[in-house]
Design an enzyme around this catalytic site. Structure first.
Site, mmCIF file in Angstrom:
data_model
loop_
_atom_site.group_PDB
_atom_site.id
_atom_site.type_symbol
_atom_site.label_atom_id
_atom_site.label_comp_id
_atom_site.label_asym_id
_atom_site.label_seq_id
_atom_site.Cartn_x
_atom_site.Cartn_y
_atom_site.Cartn_z
ATOM 1 N N HIS A 491 0.840 -1.208 0.000
ATOM 2 C CA HIS A 491 0.000 0.000 0.000
ATOM 3 C C HIS A 491 0.873 1.256 0.000
ATOM 4 O O HIS A 491 0.710 2.136 -0.859
ATOM 5 C CB HIS A 491 -0.910 -0.018 1.226
ATOM 6 N N GLU A 492 1.784 1.342 0.954
ATOM 7 C CA GLU A 492 2.617 2.548 1.046
ATOM 8 C C GLU A 492 3.548 2.675 -0.159
ATOM 9 O O GLU A 492 3.842 3.792 -0.613
ATOM 10 C CB GLU A 492 3.414 2.539 2.355
ATOM 11 N N HIS A 495 1.751 4.440 -2.886
ATOM 12 C CA HIS A 495 1.872 5.896 -2.746
ATOM 13 C C HIS A 495 3.225 6.360 -3.281
ATOM 14 O O HIS A 495 3.315 7.365 -4.006
ATOM 15 C CB HIS A 495 1.781 6.297 -1.272
ATOM 16 N N HIS A 498 3.409 6.469 -7.004
ATOM 17 C CA HIS A 498 2.646 7.605 -7.520
ATOM 18 C C HIS A 498 3.537 8.852 -7.545
ATOM 19 O O HIS A 498 3.479 9.665 -8.483
ATOM 20 C CB HIS A 498 1.427 7.833 -6.634
#
Length: 699
Positions: A491-492, A495, A498
């Site tokens: 998940h991190e 980020h 991105h």
């Protein structure tokens, strides 16, 4: 060159050399230089992109870069000296940036660029940044009368201080708690008659007595040894807390830890860490800021920069998801209650029993335990598997590089593609004292191509921080991650990608910059899906005893259990998100009463009267998610639909490159909905999310 490390930040700062005493002189000097540069900028006769927008970006980036390093260290390496320096400077830094955002002369220069012939010659990314800047001038009070501008600036400064105080209170209350036990008998709530303390050789025996895993006991023993004590120390850091709540047979120990955790930073604990007054004032400030800017409430102000249009639209979305999830949550709760009564002797299931009973039920239904799964995933192997998956999707390689860091656990990687370095990431994965709980990604710097000055034409590559709080390695053993921790890591990293894979050269809209807050979670939640693919899991697995990869049979059990209690999980998110939106939509509400009302409306498992969840809800009081916690669920609709494209299309690499090109690469340079539709070819649909959660089945 100054000897102050903060005034000489390079691509990889000398984190190990930064001292608390450096902070005040560095920030004072750089803000004074910036103020003088802004004065000179405003004296330029004609406003242009280069002499105004580009120049201001360079000025503010240097100040922001230094302050972001200080704020980062405050989160991951808190000391009394660093905290004192950080808190002392917070009002001055807030005042500095607020003054810029309210500067009417700067605002007029930006407006003149928008109205000039030059605007049509700007790139789409530059036009987007300029429009965002004009919007942000207004939302920062640039059009307010002078007296109200001053009030708004004071509120901004006070709000920043309160958010910092809120977060520090949670950290201090967490770190202050400790329980000590001589051995497994005491952990199990039995009388210790031996008078002996546990050693490494006793972990297996103590595990059998207490129910706690040998790994957890080793972690507790290491925590005690760090203080020069024998036996075990249990704290409230997440690895400690979850280990007890999931496995400890001792119900009273579970209740004690639950009470301590759920009353952190409240009036039921140490008065000096009570966040009640902070919450009251944070909400008052938010409401007044919204009023000054002409909004009915802070929720409307918050949504001015998001995909969602109105608070009512958000509440309708949340209520719809809650109504879909509630039948499944009721079924989940009924099932665990029956199991707890019939197999664990728990006739009155309480919140501190839920995680324990649920793990036992999971094992009974699917014939595997989280402990068994964890044995297959050494941290280094997981990282290698994560990097391999990213390479498969985007053709990007991670190469470890030795650089100065703030803690020995931290590792740094450069991202390479086609022989060129395109970014870098610091990974700080393990929990420790002095480190804020939770998991997050932040950036040291963003991608930018310089237009003017000494670096004209050069490309600044992005660098990110990726921070988690996983169970740390103990006694020289390899750290092993649970499947839940692997999900968090992916998940991190989503980020981070991105931010790192952007192809936009304009700093204000490159990477995550300029992306609507309720779309920011889309790439991160998208990455979680790969942790449910067998090839990915097998590729990062290696059993601690045999070296075997994850058996397909165990994987199938994990997959069968994927939506175990997904109804309860979804309702929990709906409770948090509705509470957040309610209190920021109704400035005169009693927020504690509102939480109770939301729970009565949404939750199926009653919480005890002493539960003070809001007092440690850092997301909405100190983490940028004020009137925005719904973003996790909002973005999950988008991310599930995006992953569905990978399920539908055979060539993952081709689909990955398209996702990179249409979503990750463009960052905030165009609206997130446009990026989604460019990738998916249509509006988002909720079907994929419902299917992934198991809500498409009959309750």
């Amino acid at each position: 060159m100054s000897e102050n490390v903060l005034l000489n930040l390079d691509s990889e700062p000398r984190f190990d050399a930064i001292k608390a005493a450096d902070i005040e002189p560095a920030m004072t000097e750089v803000m004074q230089q910036a103020a003088a540069a802004i004065t000179a900028l405003k004296a330029e006769p004609d406003a242009s992109w280069n002499n105004t927008v580009e120049a201001l970006t360079s000025i503010t980036e240097r100040v922001g870069r230094i302050w972001s390093v200080v704020a980062h260290l405050n989160s991951v390496a808190d000391t009394p000296e660093l905290r004192a320096a950080y808190n002392a400077l917070m009002p001055k830094v807030s005042e500095f940036f607020t003054a810029i955002s309210q500067d009417i002369a700067l605002y007029e220069r930006f407006k003149s660029i928008k109205a000039s012939a030059e605007y049509a010659q700007l790139s789409p990314a530059q036009q987007t940044k300029l429009n965002h800047d004009l919007r942000d001038f207004v939302l920062s009070g640039a059009e307010l009368p002078e007296q109200e501008q001053a009030e708004f600036a004071a509120l901004q400064a006070e709000g920043a201080q309160l958010s910092a105080a809120f977060s520090q209170n949670v950290l201090d209350a967490t770190d202050a708690f400790a329980l000590y036990f001589a051995n497994g008998a005491e952990l199990a709530g039995q009388e210790n008659t031996s008078g002996q303390t546990s050693t490494d050789a006793d972990f297996a025996q103590d595990s059998e007595i207490s129910g706690l895993t040998e790994e957890a006991l080793a972690m507790f023993a290491a925590a005690a040894q760090a203080e020069g004590k024998a036996g075990y120390k249990i704290g409230l850091q997440m690895p400690h807390y979850l280990a007890v709540m999931q496995y400890a047979h001792n119900r009273e120990l579970r209740r004690q830890l639950y009470h301590a955790y759920s009353t952190r930073a409240s009036e039921l604990g140490e008065a000096k860490w009570d966040n009640t007054a902070n919450i009251n004032r944070i909400l008052q400030i938010a409401a007044r800021e919204a009023q000054l800017l002409g909004f009915q409430n802070y929720a409307e102000l918050s949504l001015a920069t998001k995909m969602a249009d109105t608070p009512q639209q958000v509440m309708t979305f949340l209520q719809d998801l809650a109504s879909r999830a509630k039948p499944f949550a009721e079924k989940d709760l009924a099932e665990v209650k029956i199991y707890a009564r019939e197999h664990l002797g728990l006739d009155d299931l309480q919140p501190w029993d839920m995680t324990y009973a649920s793990e036992k039920l999971r094992h009974a239904k699917y014939a595997f335990s989280q402990t068994e799964v964890k044995k297959y995933f050494p941290a280094d192997r997981v990282l290698a598997g994560l990097f391999a998956q990213i390479d498969k999707l985007y053709g990007v390689h991670f190469i470890e590089k030795q650089v100065p860091v703030w803690h020995p656990d931290v590792r740094y990687y450069e991202l390479e593609q086609g022989g060129a370095i395109i970014g870098g990431v610091y990974m700080d994965l393990y929990a420790r004292a002095g480190k804020r709980g939770g998991a997050w990604m932040n950036d040291y710097r963003g991608r930018r191509r310089f237009i003017t000055g000494d670096h004209a034409g050069q490309l600044q590559t992005p660098i990110a921080y990726l921070v988690c709080n996983f169970t740390p390695p103990v006694a020289g053993n390899t750290a092993r991650l649970s499947h839940e921790e692997i999900l968090t890591l992916f998940h991190e990293t989503g980020h981070g990608l991105h931010h790192l894979l952007t192809q936009v050269d304009e700093l204000g809209v490159s990477g995550i910059n300029g992306v609507e807050w309720d779309a920011v979670e889309m790439p991160s939640q998208f990455m979680e899906n790969f942790v449910w693919e067998y090839d990915v899991l097998a590729g990062m697995s290696c059993h601690q005893d045999t070296g075997a990869v994850l058996p397909e049979e165990l994987y199938k059990k994990m997959l069968a259990a994927k939506n175990f209690q997904s109804g309860l999980w979804m309702l929990r998110q709906m409770e948090f998100a509705q509470f957040d939106m309610e209190i920021y939509s109704h400035p005169d509400c009693d927020w504690q009463q509102t939480l109770l009302e939301v729970r009565r409306r949404v939750a199926v498992m009653p919480q005890p009267d002493f539960n003070r969840f809001a007092h440690s809800f850092s997301h909405i009081f100190a983490g940028g998610y004020s009137a925005g916690y719904y973003s996790y669920s909002w973005a999950e609709v988008l991310s599930a639909d995006i992953y569905a494209a990978f399920e539908e299309e055979a060539n993952a690499a081709a689909t990955g490159k398209r996702f990179w090109h249409e979503v990750l690469a463009v960052g905030g340079s165009r609206p997130a909905m446009e990026s989604f539709k460019a990738f998916r070819g249509r509006e988002p649909q909720i079907d994929a999310l419902l299917r992934h959660c198991g809500f498409h089945e009959a309750a």
